[in-house]
Design an enzyme around this catalytic site. Sequence first.
Site, PDB file in Angstrom:
ATOM      1  N   PHE A 127     -48.007 -25.592  83.414  1.00  0.00           N
ATOM      2  CA  PHE A 127     -48.664 -24.728  82.437  1.00  0.00           C
ATOM      3  C   PHE A 127     -49.340 -25.576  81.360  1.00  0.00           C
ATOM      4  CE2 PHE A 127     -46.300 -24.784  78.448  1.00  0.00           C
ATOM      5  CZ  PHE A 127     -45.131 -25.398  78.828  1.00  0.00           C
ATOM      6  N   GLU A 131     -54.064 -29.175  73.732  1.00  0.00           N
ATOM      7  CA  GLU A 131     -55.354 -29.860  73.864  1.00  0.00           C
ATOM      8  C   GLU A 131     -55.274 -31.150  73.047  1.00  0.00           C
ATOM      9  OE1 GLU A 131     -58.516 -27.113  72.812  1.00  0.00           O
ATOM     10  OE2 GLU A 131     -58.006 -25.786  74.496  1.00  0.00           O
ATOM     11  N   GLY A 135     -51.332 -28.975  69.403  1.00  0.00           N
ATOM     12  CA  GLY A 135     -50.141 -28.721  70.210  1.00  0.00           C
ATOM     13  C   GLY A 135     -49.371 -27.580  69.566  1.00  0.00           C
ATOM     14  N   SER A 136     -48.922 -27.808  68.312  1.00  0.00           N
ATOM     15  CA  SER A 136     -48.175 -26.760  67.606  1.00  0.00           C
ATOM     16  C   SER A 136     -49.057 -25.547  67.330  1.00  0.00           C
ATOM     17  CB  SER A 136     -47.653 -27.280  66.268  1.00  0.00           C
ATOM     18  OG  SER A 136     -46.946 -28.487  66.428  1.00  0.00           O
ATOM     19  N   THR A 162     -47.356 -31.443  81.941  1.00  0.00           N
ATOM     20  CA  THR A 162     -46.270 -31.939  82.774  1.00  0.00           C
ATOM     21  C   THR A 162     -46.511 -31.422  84.185  1.00  0.00           C
ATOM     22  OG1 THR A 162     -44.808 -31.912  80.873  1.00  0.00           O
ATOM     23  CG2 THR A 162     -43.752 -31.969  83.031  1.00  0.00           C
ATOM     24  N   GLY A 355     -23.128 -51.679  72.083  1.00  0.00           N
ATOM     25  CA  GLY A 355     -23.480 -52.950  71.448  1.00  0.00           C
ATOM     26  C   GLY A 355     -24.784 -53.485  72.025  1.00  0.00           C
ATOM     27  N   GLY A 356     -24.866 -54.797  72.195  1.00  0.00           N
ATOM     28  CA  GLY A 356     -26.095 -55.437  72.690  1.00  0.00           C
ATOM     29  C   GLY A 356     -26.466 -54.973  74.093  1.00  0.00           C
ATOM     30  N   GLU A 379     -41.992 -28.039  74.039  1.00  0.00           N
ATOM     31  CA  GLU A 379     -41.743 -26.599  73.795  1.00  0.00           C
ATOM     32  C   GLU A 379     -41.576 -26.305  72.309  1.00  0.00           C
ATOM     33  OE1 GLU A 379     -41.588 -24.747  76.812  1.00  0.00           O
ATOM     34  OE2 GLU A 379     -41.447 -26.586  77.949  1.00  0.00           O
TER      35      GLU A 379
HETATM   36  C1  LIG Z   1     -44.081 -35.706  77.510  1.00  0.00           C
HETATM   37  C2  LIG Z   1     -44.737 -34.450  77.031  1.00  0.00           C
HETATM   38  C3  LIG Z   1     -44.932 -33.401  77.920  1.00  0.00           C
HETATM   39  C4  LIG Z   1     -45.603 -32.237  77.504  1.00  0.00           C
HETATM   40  N1  LIG Z   1     -45.843 -31.222  78.417  1.00  0.00           N
HETATM   41  C5  LIG Z   1     -46.617 -30.172  78.045  1.00  0.00           C
HETATM   42  C6  LIG Z   1     -47.000 -29.175  79.009  1.00  0.00           C
HETATM   43  O1  LIG Z   1     -46.581 -29.192  80.177  1.00  0.00           O
HETATM   44  N2  LIG Z   1     -47.876 -28.191  78.622  1.00  0.00           N
HETATM   45  C7  LIG Z   1     -48.358 -28.118  77.343  1.00  0.00           C
HETATM   46  O2  LIG Z   1     -49.135 -27.199  77.059  1.00  0.00           O
HETATM   47  N3  LIG Z   1     -47.981 -29.026  76.400  1.00  0.00           N
HETATM   48  C8  LIG Z   1     -47.132 -30.051  76.718  1.00  0.00           C
HETATM   49  N4  LIG Z   1     -46.774 -31.007  75.785  1.00  0.00           N
HETATM   50  C9  LIG Z   1     -47.331 -30.908  74.434  1.00  0.00           C
HETATM   51  C10 LIG Z   1     -46.302 -30.498  73.414  1.00  0.00           C
HETATM   52  O3  LIG Z   1     -46.018 -29.131  73.537  1.00  0.00           O
HETATM   53  C11 LIG Z   1     -46.886 -30.860  72.027  1.00  0.00           C
HETATM   54  O4  LIG Z   1     -46.926 -32.269  71.942  1.00  0.00           O
HETATM   55  C12 LIG Z   1     -46.043 -30.295  70.914  1.00  0.00           C
HETATM   56  O5  LIG Z   1     -46.162 -28.884  70.882  1.00  0.00           O
HETATM   57  C13 LIG Z   1     -46.473 -30.852  69.543  1.00  0.00           C
HETATM   58  O6  LIG Z   1     -47.844 -30.769  69.377  1.00  0.00           O
HETATM   59  P1  LIG Z   1     -48.696 -32.048  68.899  1.00  0.00           P
HETATM   60  O7  LIG Z   1     -48.278 -33.196  69.747  1.00  0.00           O
HETATM   61  O8  LIG Z   1     -50.123 -31.676  68.919  1.00  0.00           O
HETATM   62  O9  LIG Z   1     -48.228 -32.298  67.433  1.00  0.00           O
HETATM   63  P2  LIG Z   1     -48.844 -31.594  66.123  1.00  0.00           P
HETATM   64  O10 LIG Z   1     -48.911 -30.131  66.318  1.00  0.00           O
HETATM   65  O11 LIG Z   1     -50.097 -32.310  65.765  1.00  0.00           O
HETATM   66  O12 LIG Z   1     -47.722 -31.926  65.066  1.00  0.00           O
HETATM   67  C14 LIG Z   1     -47.567 -33.213  64.447  1.00  0.00           C
HETATM   68  C15 LIG Z   1     -46.403 -33.133  63.480  1.00  0.00           C
HETATM   69  O13 LIG Z   1     -46.672 -32.167  62.452  1.00  0.00           O
HETATM   70  C16 LIG Z   1     -45.642 -31.192  62.408  1.00  0.00           C
HETATM   71  N5  LIG Z   1     -46.228 -29.883  62.098  1.00  0.00           N
HETATM   72  C17 LIG Z   1     -47.252 -29.252  62.731  1.00  0.00           C
HETATM   73  N6  LIG Z   1     -47.508 -28.069  62.145  1.00  0.00           N
HETATM   74  C18 LIG Z   1     -46.613 -27.931  61.127  1.00  0.00           C
HETATM   75  C19 LIG Z   1     -46.349 -26.895  60.165  1.00  0.00           C
HETATM   76  N7  LIG Z   1     -47.047 -25.764  60.134  1.00  0.00           N
HETATM   77  N8  LIG Z   1     -45.363 -27.118  59.267  1.00  0.00           N
HETATM   78  C20 LIG Z   1     -44.628 -28.261  59.296  1.00  0.00           C
HETATM   79  N9  LIG Z   1     -44.826 -29.261  60.190  1.00  0.00           N
HETATM   80  C21 LIG Z   1     -45.793 -29.085  61.106  1.00  0.00           C
HETATM   81  C22 LIG Z   1     -45.025 -31.217  63.814  1.00  0.00           C
HETATM   82  O14 LIG Z   1     -43.704 -30.696  63.807  1.00  0.00           O
HETATM   83  C23 LIG Z   1     -45.097 -32.694  64.131  1.00  0.00           C
HETATM   84  O15 LIG Z   1     -43.999 -33.347  63.523  1.00  0.00           O
HETATM   85  C24 LIG Z   1     -46.051 -32.133  76.160  1.00  0.00           C
HETATM   86  C25 LIG Z   1     -45.810 -33.184  75.260  1.00  0.00           C
HETATM   87  C26 LIG Z   1     -45.163 -34.327  75.689  1.00  0.00           C
HETATM   88  C27 LIG Z   1     -44.946 -35.453  74.708  1.00  0.00           C
END
Ligand SMILES: Cc1cc2nc3c(=O)[nH]c(=O)nc-3n(C[C@H](O)[C@H](O)[C@H](O)COP(=O)(O)OP(=O)(O)OC[C@H]3O[C@@H](n4cnc5c(N)ncnc54)[C@H](O)[C@@H]3O)c2cc1C
Length: 401
Positions: A127, A131, A135-136, A162, A355-356, A379
């Site tokens: 899924f 982009e 992410g969030s 993934t 440890g090490g 997630e």
């Molecule tokens: C190994 C891996 C596998 C993944 N697989 C998938 C997948 O299969 N499908 C998919 O769609 N996505 C996938 N992801 C993406 C993942 O869901 C996102 O990386 C995640 O949701 C965080 O988004 P971001 O990396 O853009 O961080 P950002 O959204 O840019 O956030 C950066 C930081 O800011 C904080 N932050 C953001 N908004 C706020 C707010 N409003 N208040 C306070 N703090 C905030 C966050 O908590 C974080 O610490 C994957 C990521 C990884 C690393």
Amino acid sequence: MARLAQTAGLTDIQREILSTVRDFVDKEILPVATELEHRDEYPQQIVDGLKELGLFGLMIPEEYGGLGESLLTYALCVEEIARGWMSVSGIINTHFIVAYMLKQHGTQEQKDHFLPRMAAGDIRGAFSMSEPALGSDVSAITSKAVKDGDEYVLNGQKMWLTNGGTSSLVAVLVRSDEGHPEGTAPHKSMTTFLIEKEPGFGEVQPGLTIPGKIDKMGYKGVDTTELIMDGLRIPADRVLGGETGRGFYQMMDGVEVGRVNVAARGCGVAQRAFELGVSYAQQRHTFGKPIAQHQAIQFKLAEMATKVEAAHAMMVNAARKKDSGERNDLEAGMAKYLASEYCKEVVEDAFRIHGGYGFSKEYEIERLYREAPMLLIGEGTAEIQKMIIGRRLLEEYRFQG
Ligand SMILES: Cc1cc2nc3c(=O)[nH]c(=O)nc-3n(C[C@H](O)[C@H](O)[C@H](O)COP(=O)(O)OP(=O)(O)OC[C@H]3O[C@@H](n4cnc5c(N)ncnc54)[C@H](O)[C@@H]3O)c2cc1C
């Protein structure tokens, strides 16, 4: 080693499934996991074994050839598998989310078309919401679908899929303004498309490119990729549920069960870290006795075991709530948050106990140390979980004055 993380009230069938999975983990996953991980090698043999066990169809209804099991059974299996190797649970997780979304939101034709082959593990799901720039903040998605006759034309770049390379069905969330007047809230103008593709890398079909594997610090073996849509044509009957504008809700529903799953992974990794720590502490001697006999190390073990128990209890509670048909976003958010934070802490304590040697690639804890952080992000990050939890608390405890 099974004293911790017991689950009361399981049926005979659930116990049988779990014992089969645990046996598979002990015999087929644990002995090879670290070596495969270091080579970043896809665990094909393990995946074939999981297919044979029917795990790809665990929650798919029996009428479609699945086992029709509950979220709790699924989560407990994931916990066992993650205890062996977290990447393997990642291989079934996205598949499970897509199958769940199809089951909950698909048209009858979509269910008939996909679910039987998904249950057999012949079609495997991924899924895609994230982009490069988001992410969030899912509402900021810029990938777009435009209607053209009986088809939609999709353009945009996706990130962090993934199983992006190994899957043959990707549920992709894009913006679809058609039919939605100017000013419609972003989450009401998003649509999930079901994209069938050949597994592999490069231009896997006209207009669809999976560039290659992203090189990661951990969570190796399972492929994580980008996905580029450049004039990709998708038939209108591959809109999930047949209606545009529902995609945001469908994905959030999928991610909600996915959170229980990530919590379960945290529980499994933490359990393994505890097992490694408690075992090493009884073998390593300092100052004339096993380090387990030093109170500081015993306290560490006590804290680790307590965290393993607490995370497991919250994860089970969140799964049971969903299985009972109730809303579980609060419980799932809490379980995901707590289990991933505790997992990181338990792994770090097990690492310190080594440890090490914990720093040596010869020891399994080195792998766990690189794997645990992914659970803090996938997630929904801890901050996002706290936002969900906080909002729900204010709904439940509304000031009545
Ligand atoms: C190994 C891996 C596998 C993944 N697989 C998938 C997948 O299969 N499908 C998919 O769609 N996505 C996938 N992801 C993406 C993942 O869901 C996102 O990386 C995640 O949701 C965080 O988004 P971001 O990396 O853009 O961080 P950002 O959204 O840019 O956030 C950066 C930081 O800011 C904080 N932050 C953001 N908004 C706020 C707010 N409003 N208040 C306070 N703090 C905030 C966050 O908590 C974080 O610490 C994957 C990521 C990884 C690393």
